[in-house]
Design a protein around this motif. Structure first.
Motif, short mmCIF file in Angstrom:
data_model
loop_
_atom_site.label_atom_id
_atom_site.label_comp_id
_atom_site.label_asym_id
_atom_site.label_seq_id
_atom_site.Cartn_x
_atom_site.Cartn_y
_atom_site.Cartn_z
N ALA A 131 43.81 40.15 38.63
CA ALA A 131 44.08 39.36 39.83
C ALA A 131 44.23 40.32 41.00
O ALA A 131 44.99 41.28 40.93
CB ALA A 131 45.36 38.55 39.64
N ASP A 132 43.47 40.08 42.06
CA ASP A 132 43.57 40.97 43.22
C ASP A 132 44.67 40.52 44.19
O ASP A 132 44.97 41.22 45.15
CB ASP A 132 42.23 41.10 43.95
N ARG A 133 45.26 39.35 43.93
CA ARG A 133 46.39 38.86 44.72
C ARG A 133 47.23 37.95 43.85
O ARG A 133 46.77 37.48 42.82
CB ARG A 133 45.92 38.15 45.98
N ALA A 134 48.43 37.67 44.29
CA ALA A 134 49.33 36.80 43.54
C ALA A 134 48.91 35.35 43.72
O ALA A 134 48.39 34.96 44.77
CB ALA A 134 50.77 37.00 44.02
N ARG B 214 51.64 31.65 36.66
CA ARG B 214 51.64 32.44 37.87
C ARG B 214 51.22 33.86 37.52
O ARG B 214 51.65 34.42 36.52
CB ARG B 214 53.02 32.46 38.50
N ALA B 215 50.36 34.44 38.36
CA ALA B 215 49.89 35.81 38.17
C ALA B 215 50.25 36.63 39.40
O ALA B 215 50.09 36.15 40.53
CB ALA B 215 48.38 35.84 37.95
N ALA B 216 50.73 37.83 39.19
CA ALA B 216 51.00 38.75 40.29
C ALA B 216 49.74 39.57 40.56
O ALA B 216 48.87 39.69 39.69
CB ALA B 216 52.16 39.66 39.92
N ALA B 217 49.65 40.13 41.73
CA ALA B 217 48.53 41.02 42.04
C ALA B 217 48.53 42.16 41.03
O ALA B 217 49.56 42.77 40.77
CB ALA B 217 48.64 41.56 43.46
N ILE C 250 40.90 31.02 45.06
CA ILE C 250 40.20 32.30 45.08
C ILE C 250 39.62 32.54 43.69
O ILE C 250 40.37 32.61 42.72
CB ILE C 250 41.16 33.47 45.43
N PRO C 251 38.28 32.64 43.57
CA PRO C 251 37.72 32.91 42.24
C PRO C 251 37.90 34.38 41.86
O PRO C 251 37.75 35.27 42.68
CB PRO C 251 36.24 32.56 42.40
N VAL C 252 38.25 34.60 40.60
CA VAL C 252 38.29 35.95 40.03
C VAL C 252 37.03 36.03 39.18
O VAL C 252 36.83 35.22 38.28
CB VAL C 252 39.56 36.18 39.20
N THR C 253 36.17 37.00 39.47
CA THR C 253 34.85 37.05 38.86
C THR C 253 34.74 38.15 37.80
O THR C 253 35.56 39.06 37.75
CB THR C 253 33.78 37.26 39.94
N ALA C 254 33.69 38.04 36.99
CA ALA C 254 33.45 39.01 35.93
C ALA C 254 33.07 40.36 36.53
O ALA C 254 32.18 40.43 37.38
CB ALA C 254 32.34 38.51 35.00
N PRO C 255 33.71 41.44 36.09
CA PRO C 255 33.39 42.78 36.60
C PRO C 255 32.13 43.37 35.98
O PRO C 255 31.64 44.40 36.44
CB PRO C 255 34.62 43.60 36.21
#
Length: 162
Positions: A121-124, A100-103, A73-78
């Motif tokens: 991160a919008d999800r873990a 590891r990243a949590a939501a 899942i890509p995390v994109t620039a806001p």
């Protein structure tokens, strides 16, 4: 007008090529210094002064497109701005590949006009790739970090098992 012109210049040169941008407002002047092409001569960075000489061939300066793995899942620039991997100078990065990243965890910051917007991160999941360097100029929606989602955090598929 200056913001629109700056956006046009960034679209022409590609945000990953812009190393330094200087704008003066009295009798408008724009100075853009570009990073050298990968594999090119590092001493041969281009500089353009004034809006007319800052024009370049956009096809030659197009930034490479990263293709994320199909299961990430890509995390994109806001926002458009400068990506910061660290919370402050001299501090360790928010995340590294394999972390590891949590939501809701911060993965970085995007700075635009001295305003810092968190990249969250919008999800873990596990960080599988970081696509941009610290203090690199990024575009809105540009992939910054890829997350391999945790299986427990996957959205339901609607299939029922008996």
């Amino acid at each position: 007008m200056v913001v629109q012109t700056l956006s046009e210049v960034l679209a022409l040169v590609g945000p990953s090529r812009a190393q330094r941008i200087q704008v003066r407002n009295g009798r408008f002047e724009l100075d853009v210094t570009l990073r050298p092409e990968p594999g090119g001569n590092p001493a041969a960075a281009e500089t353009g002064t004034s809006a007319d000489s800052a024009k370049t061939d956009s096809s030659a300066d197009a930034a490479p497109v990263d293709c994320p793995a199909p299961d990430t899942i890509p995390v994109t620039a806001p926002a458009i701005g400068v990506f910061h991997r660290c919370p402050a100078p001299g501090k360790p990065p928010f995340v590294e590949v394999g972390d590891r990243a949590a939501a809701g965890d911060e993965l970085g910051l995007v700075e635009a006009m001295k305003v810092f917007t968190p990249v969250v991160a919008d999800r873990a999941g596990t960080v599988s790739a970081i696509h941009v360097a610290d203090r690199q100029l990024v575009e809105y929606g540009q992939p910054l970090v890829d997350l391999l989602p945790d299986p427990a955090d996957e959205p339901p598929t609607g299939r029922r098992t008996a």
